[in-house]
Design an enzyme around this catalytic site. Sequence first.
Site, PDB file in Angstrom:
ATOM      1  N   PRO A   2       0.836  -1.208   0.000  1.00  0.00           N
ATOM      2  CA  PRO A   2       0.000   0.000   0.000  1.00  0.00           C
ATOM      3  C   PRO A   2       0.870   1.257   0.000  1.00  0.00           C
ATOM      4  CG  PRO A   2      -0.376  -1.347   1.984  1.00  0.00           C
ATOM      5  CD  PRO A   2       0.759  -1.963   1.245  1.00  0.00           C
ATOM      6  N   GLU A   3       0.481   2.228  -0.802  1.00  0.00           N
ATOM      7  CA  GLU A   3       1.209   3.493  -0.837  1.00  0.00           C
ATOM      8  C   GLU A   3       0.430   4.538  -0.061  1.00  0.00           C
ATOM      9  OE1 GLU A   3       3.195   4.488  -4.428  1.00  0.00           O
ATOM     10  OE2 GLU A   3       2.993   2.474  -5.236  1.00  0.00           O
ATOM     11  N   LYS A  55       2.609   6.257   5.604  1.00  0.00           N
ATOM     12  CA  LYS A  55       1.898   4.983   5.476  1.00  0.00           C
ATOM     13  C   LYS A  55       1.423   4.454   6.828  1.00  0.00           C
ATOM     14  CE  LYS A  55       4.832   3.911   1.570  1.00  0.00           C
ATOM     15  NZ  LYS A  55       5.757   2.889   1.031  1.00  0.00           N
TER      16      LYS A  55
END
Length: 273
Positions: A2-3, A55
């Site tokens: 995930p970014e 993040k």
Amino acid sequence: MPEGDTIFRAAQTLHRALAGGVVTRFESVYPKVMRVADDRPIVGRTIHAVASRGKHVLITLSSGLTLHTHMRMNGSWHIYRPGERWQRSARDMRVLVATDRFVAVGFNVPVVELLSDAELARHDELRELGPDLLDPAFDAAAAIQRLRDRATDAIGDALLNQRVMSGIGNVFKSEILFVARVEPFRAVRSLTDNEIARIISTAKDLLRAAVLPASKTLSPAFGRRTTRSLDPEQKLWVYARGGKPCRKCGTPIEARKTGIDARLTYWCPQCQP
Ligand SMILES: [Zn+2]
């Protein structure tokens, strides 16, 4: 992986579901988390807010406690109504926060911590985070300085370094450098001030566009698209397009494994000299 845009949207969704609610149930498979929860009960606390930093996801609870999570490679948060069937196995549950209206379940989330305000303030990983590209108060000058401090790093690696600025993952790294017309393996010190400024403004624009509500992006859904094309097959310029023709010049896109975890970098040798 995930970014920043994915985490930002997850935090927004969690915020809408949970903020203002009172915790009715709290579980985690991590003994250390449950030990803190035994000492300082979570059930009964009000959820003030859910926000992302880079993040990281921070769930702020009343009376000075914050639930900190990081998804790393495979973690994700789901939101269910009470009693609704989960889409993932209960074995993958790592943390669960419920109110009377929603059940938020963190699956395969490897980092879960309950932190006091003091612990949050001196948390090494959070404290060292570079300026967050999705923060409205993003400090571009500070990001430029941190980037310049990585003089001998390849620009592609420096963009992934969350201490330089936070939010960029592997997809955006390749896309930002294509749009900014900079070759990913150039050392930071070889970049002109103009190139650095262009990279940072491109990074900000692409990440922010990815988190705009659908109605503002012309696209049918939220999404990571950098090309402005409405064709779902043409969402990205170079990422995962090794060997395919560049959308601007037709030159085959190059791909190379780099870095300690050997992630692929994509670029156009013509557009990014
Ligand atoms: Zn090209």
